[in-house]
Design a protein around this motif. Structure first.
Motif, mmCIF file in Angstrom:
data_model
loop_
_atom_site.group_PDB
_atom_site.id
_atom_site.type_symbol
_atom_site.label_atom_id
_atom_site.label_comp_id
_atom_site.label_asym_id
_atom_site.label_seq_id
_atom_site.Cartn_x
_atom_site.Cartn_y
_atom_site.Cartn_z
ATOM 1 N N ASP A 266 0.819 -1.206 0.000
ATOM 2 C CA ASP A 266 0.000 0.000 0.000
ATOM 3 C C ASP A 266 0.854 1.257 0.000
ATOM 4 O OD1 ASP A 266 0.872 -0.812 2.547
ATOM 5 O OD2 ASP A 266 -0.624 0.464 3.532
ATOM 6 N N GLU A 267 2.131 1.108 0.383
ATOM 7 C CA GLU A 267 3.057 2.255 0.387
ATOM 8 C C GLU A 267 3.852 2.342 -0.917
ATOM 9 O OE1 GLU A 267 4.460 2.772 4.931
ATOM 10 O OE2 GLU A 267 4.863 0.782 4.079
ATOM 11 N N LEU A 268 4.297 1.186 -1.416
ATOM 12 C CA LEU A 268 4.997 1.112 -2.703
ATOM 13 C C LEU A 268 4.580 -0.177 -3.390
ATOM 14 C CD1 LEU A 268 8.732 2.249 -2.270
ATOM 15 C CD2 LEU A 268 7.050 3.177 -3.874
ATOM 16 N N SER A 269 4.033 -0.082 -4.568
ATOM 17 C CA SER A 269 3.607 -1.288 -5.276
ATOM 18 C C SER A 269 4.812 -2.062 -5.796
ATOM 19 C CB SER A 269 2.690 -0.924 -6.437
ATOM 20 O OG SER A 269 3.425 -0.309 -7.483
ATOM 21 N N SER A 270 4.620 -3.353 -5.993
ATOM 22 C CA SER A 270 5.690 -4.200 -6.524
ATOM 23 C C SER A 270 6.120 -3.733 -7.909
ATOM 24 C CB SER A 270 5.213 -5.652 -6.591
ATOM 25 O OG SER A 270 4.894 -6.138 -5.307
ATOM 26 N N VAL A 271 5.170 -3.275 -8.708
ATOM 27 C CA VAL A 271 5.479 -2.807 -10.059
ATOM 28 C C VAL A 271 6.424 -1.609 -10.013
ATOM 29 C CG1 VAL A 271 4.488 -1.706 -12.110
ATOM 30 C CG2 VAL A 271 3.375 -3.700 -11.092
ATOM 31 N N GLU A 272 6.155 -0.661 -9.118
ATOM 32 C CA GLU A 272 7.013 0.526 -9.008
ATOM 33 C C GLU A 272 8.426 0.143 -8.590
ATOM 34 O OE1 GLU A 272 6.607 3.571 -9.788
ATOM 35 O OE2 GLU A 272 4.448 3.905 -9.955
ATOM 36 N N ILE A 273 8.554 -0.783 -7.645
ATOM 37 C CA ILE A 273 9.874 -1.191 -7.150
ATOM 38 C C ILE A 273 10.667 -1.903 -8.239
ATOM 39 C CG2 ILE A 273 11.070 -2.693 -5.505
ATOM 40 C CD1 ILE A 273 8.735 -2.142 -3.551
ATOM 41 N N VAL A 274 10.032 -2.882 -8.887
ATOM 42 C CA VAL A 274 10.720 -3.651 -9.930
ATOM 43 C C VAL A 274 11.105 -2.749 -11.098
ATOM 44 C CG1 VAL A 274 10.417 -5.480 -11.648
ATOM 45 C CG2 VAL A 274 9.668 -5.849 -9.288
#
Length: 352
Positions: A266-274
């Motif tokens: 909810d703070e950082l999506s997996s898509v944004e991190i990857v």
């Protein structure tokens, strides 16, 4: 005029040229170091280090096991191109020798890791020319994958949003990857071209270091062309998908580290991190996989999305990522070197 200038360059004392080259190199490295130091100092001054260490301390044994397992998978995938380019080399031996070379790259000057890999492969009955050609192609396809990574990041993110900065980085990086592929393809297609390029490079190196023999460089590149010409395109076609999976595994290690220190979806999506990890991945070009530079850039990119309140946790995650991704391969490399030396002493290794 050109001939006169060439003679003047040739008459320039080798020691003076060597000193000038060293001063230029040190000056460039100093500028890069100062820029990195400024970024890191600015970052350090704003971080709650107690929160960083608290985040790392929360890691449980099973979480560390997951991270180490992902690193092992990453290392196997990273070594697979050696199997594609060197006939007769098994996945196990490719992975094992690659760990030894990785350790050597951490503790010794550049090129020592490549020499070490060739020595190991020769002890297993693979001739030097095939080992050297395969090792060179392994480096080429890794460079292609490194520069393809930002494009992969944009593709991952495109279903959520379009980032112009990411797209510009991806476009420039893809051109570099394409240039590496085309350059390798041209060399493998034509032996005369390979010899000519090797001789040109040798002459350029000869102006810096008189001990370099341009003809030996030409012969070396021609030898590479003979040993790899029939495997280059097929090897690249197999290696790039493998290394793309390796990139995704590497991004998954970073993602897992962030989740394990408490950064929720909810703070950082997996898509944004990857996506962010893949876009900044070319920074691994710098020593120790771009430690410091990649980390600071990735933290900056993700705080711009998730907010500065995540900064301490992001740094904790990157510390975890670095400890695992540098420490585990180094340990694996040390274990391989002890085992390999033991088999040689006991006469179990094959001699080529």
């Amino acid at each position: 005029m050109t001939n006169i200038a060439d003679r003047e360059l040739d008459q320039e004392p080798p020691r003076a040229r060597s000193l000038t080259a060293k001063l230029i190199r040190r000056g460039v490295l100093l500028v890069i170091s100062l820029a990195c130091a400024r970024i890191i100092i600015d970052l350090v001054g704003q971080i709650d280090w107690n929160a960083v260490w608290d985040g790392i301390a929360h890691l449980e044994a099973w979480q560390l096991a997951v991270l180490v397992g992902l690193v092992i998978l990453r290392q196997v995938l990273n070594a697979m191109p050696l199997v594609y380019f060197i006939p007769g080399l098994t996945v196990f031996r490719a992975t094992a020798s690659d760990q030894g070379a990785t350790l050597m790259s951490m503790i010794a000057p550049p090129t020592v890791d490549s020499v070490f890999r060739i020595v190991v492969l020769r002890s297993w009955g693979i001739d030097v020319d095939r080992a050297a050609a395969g090792g060179t192609c392994n480096i080429l396809v890794f460079y292609m994958a490194r520069w393809i990574a930002p494009l992969l990041g944009v593709v991952v993110l495109i279903g959520v949003r379009f980032d112009t900065t990411y797209a510009v980085v991806a476009a420039g990086s893809f051109l570099v990857a394409a240039a590496v592929f085309v350059g390798g393809l041209l060399v493998t297609k034509s032996q005369p071209l390979a010899e000519r390029l090797g001789r040109m490079a040798g002459r350029a190196a000869h102006k810096v270091r008189r001990s370099v023999d341009p003809e030996r460089w030409a012969a070396g590149v021609a030898s590479f062309q003979r040993h790899i010409s029939d495997r280059y395109r097929k090897g690249v076609a197999l290696s790039i998908p493998t290394l793309i999976v390796k990139l995704l595994v590497d991004a998954s290690i970073c993602l897992a580290a962030m989740r394990f220190v408490g950064i929720g979806s909810d703070e950082l999506s997996s898509v944004e991190i990857v996506a962010a990890f893949l876009v900044v991945f070319p920074l691994t070009l710098f020593p120790f996989q771009g430690i410091g530079m990649l980390d600071a850039t990735l933290v900056a990119a993700l705080t711009s999305v998730g907010g500065v309140h995540l900064e301490a946790q992001l740094v904790a995650a990157m510390v975890t990522y670095r400890v695992i991704t540098l420490g585990a391969p180094a340990l694996m490399g040390a274990l391989f070197m002890f085992g390999w030396r033991y088999t040689l002493r006991n006469g179990d290794g094959e001699q080529g």
